[in-house]
Write a protein that holds these residues in place. Structure first.
Motif, short mmCIF file in Angstrom:
data_model
loop_
_atom_site.label_atom_id
_atom_site.label_comp_id
_atom_site.label_asym_id
_atom_site.label_seq_id
_atom_site.Cartn_x
_atom_site.Cartn_y
_atom_site.Cartn_z
N ASN A 64 46.49 -2.15 17.77
CA ASN A 64 45.62 -2.14 17.91
C ASN A 64 44.16 -2.40 16.73
O ASN A 64 43.62 -2.92 16.62
CB ASN A 64 45.05 -2.79 19.56
N SER A 65 44.36 -0.91 17.28
CA SER A 65 42.85 -0.26 16.18
C SER A 65 43.05 -0.47 14.51
O SER A 65 42.54 -1.27 14.24
CB SER A 65 42.72 1.21 16.15
N GLU B 105 42.70 -4.12 13.95
CA GLU B 105 40.65 -4.60 13.41
C GLU B 105 39.97 -3.98 12.80
O GLU B 105 39.71 -4.44 12.26
CB GLU B 105 39.90 -3.63 15.35
N ASN B 106 40.33 -2.99 12.49
CA ASN B 106 40.47 -2.09 11.84
C ASN B 106 40.08 -2.82 9.59
O ASN B 106 39.72 -3.72 9.07
CB ASN B 106 40.54 -1.59 11.34
N ILE C 89 41.19 -6.40 10.71
CA ILE C 89 40.42 -7.59 9.97
C ILE C 89 39.21 -7.79 10.07
O ILE C 89 38.29 -8.68 8.97
CB ILE C 89 40.40 -8.18 11.45
N ASN C 90 38.33 -6.70 10.34
CA ASN C 90 37.19 -6.48 9.86
C ASN C 90 36.97 -6.40 8.33
O ASN C 90 36.05 -7.21 7.40
CB ASN C 90 36.59 -5.09 10.68
N GLN D 73 37.70 -14.04 13.66
CA GLN D 73 36.94 -13.02 15.14
C GLN D 73 37.71 -14.00 16.28
O GLN D 73 38.46 -13.20 17.78
CB GLN D 73 35.51 -14.36 15.40
N LYS E 262 41.30 -11.97 16.37
CA LYS E 262 40.85 -10.60 16.67
C LYS E 262 41.13 -10.11 17.95
O LYS E 262 42.21 -9.39 18.37
CB LYS E 262 39.84 -10.00 16.48
N GLU E 263 40.38 -11.28 19.02
CA GLU E 263 40.57 -10.68 20.49
C GLU E 263 41.36 -12.62 20.95
O GLU E 263 42.29 -11.42 21.67
CB GLU E 263 38.98 -12.17 21.36
N LYS F 56 44.12 -8.62 21.11
CA LYS F 56 43.81 -8.09 22.65
C LYS F 56 44.65 -8.47 23.90
O LYS F 56 45.05 -7.88 24.74
CB LYS F 56 42.37 -7.90 22.67
N THR G 125 46.33 -6.92 6.61
CA THR G 125 47.43 -6.85 7.38
C THR G 125 48.37 -6.78 7.60
O THR G 125 49.31 -6.59 6.47
CB THR G 125 46.16 -6.89 8.68
N LYS H 269 52.85 -9.80 16.27
CA LYS H 269 52.22 -8.69 16.05
C LYS H 269 53.14 -7.10 15.71
O LYS H 269 53.27 -6.16 14.84
CB LYS H 269 51.93 -7.62 17.27
#
Length: 305
Positions: A8-9, A12-13, A15-16, A158, A161-162, A165, A237, A254
């Motif tokens: 997940n980390s 997220e990095n 996708i940022n 966004q 990303k959510e 999770k 990614t 994932k």
């Protein structure tokens, strides 16, 4: 940090990084641009052809083309025999054209839409509200998440990303409208949004949903720039990403891997333009034929609680 948190980390990095490189420099075009573009497309119809390399199945699209398959067909193929176990979330239910046809049992089926006309919507709120309330209170997780809300790439990023999770191991996310068949269909034009946004800002219960609104005033850029979210996820990614072009739909998992196909290049200037899409559409979309769903579904595991 356990494996899932590390993944997940990493996601997220990655996708940022995506969020800062998603638009071309002339993102919002003028009315005259669209007038000229549509005239040109009608006078010079073009055809895009997507091919599943493993089966040879093709989908061809021109200016007046529709897609031969619908998203609920994909979902229902994946869940055969698991209808009472799969947990399903849909972002952007609208009139329920997909939601009502997905064969998941009602108590495992959630639909999110602040304005939609479908009577089966379970969460009458925006996706941002839903993800936040779910984090604090409900803590639901899902096996299938279908994203079909606003067709704007920054919002889709966004929501992906959510969604990641709360995606169960072996589950997947489906993204709609990621396969534009011609240029105008993937443009973001103020003329499309002006009246719709006015009705949302001054919301009244009798206002029509997005689906009904678009019947009255067909949108030029019906797909929005959704494909740019797909391209950005593919280039930035290591998520497992593919598409079903005949249903205008992308798939995100994932699981690490790209179904054996090469990844698209990162644009030299960081801008995802129509020219970039045309030159790299096979590697951006990583197309899969509908016939492959049965074999693909066997690689997925389900929570099954």
């Amino acid at each position: 940090m356990n494996e899932n948190k590390m993944l997940n980390s990493h996601i997220e990095n990655a996708i940022n990084k995506v969020e800062t490189s998603i638009w071309d420099s002339d993102h919002i075009k003028s009315d005259q641009f669209f007038t000229d573009l549509i005239v040109h497309e009608r006078q010079n119809p073009t055809t895009l052809v997507f091919e599943d390399k493993s089966t040879g199945e093709l989908v061809k699209g021109s200016h007046h083309a529709n897609y031969p398959h619908e998203v609920h067909e994909i979902i229902n193929k994946f869940i055969i025999g698991k209808e009472d176990k799969v947990r399903y979330l849909e972002i952007g239910v609208d009139e329920g054209c997909t939601f009502n046809k997905v064969k998941v049992t009602d108590d495992h089926k959630h639909g999110v839409d602040p304005y939609g006309g479908c009577e089966n919507i379970t969460h009458k709120m925006s996706s941002q509200e839903f993800f936040t309330y779910n984090k604090y209170f409900w803590k639901n997780t899902y096996d299938i998440i279908f994203i079909d809300g606003l067709h704007l790439s920054d919002i889709i990023i966004q929501e992906v990303k959510e969604s990641l999770k709360i995606l169960n191991p072996g589950g997947y996310i489906l993204l709609h409208d990621v396969v534009p068949l011609y240029q105008s269909r993937q443009e973001v034009w103020w003329g499309d949004y002006e009246g719709f946004l006015e009705s949302k800002i001054n919301f009244k219960e009798e206002n029509k949903s997005f689906h009904e609104y678009s019947k009255e005033k067909p949108w030029i850029g019906m797909n929005g720039d959704s494909w740019k979210a797909m391209a950005a996820l593919r280039t930035h990614t290591d998520l497992c990403i593919a598409s079903f072009p005949t249903a205008c739909c992308g798939l995100v998992s994932k699981s690490i891997g790209n179904f054996g196909f090469e990844k698209p290049p990162i644009p030299d200037d960081g801008m995802y333009t129509w020219k970039y899409f045309q030159e790299n559409m096979d590697t951006i979309l990583n197309p899969i034929a509908m016939a492959q769903i049965d074999s693909l579904s066997k690689t997925l595991c389900w929570k099954g609680e």
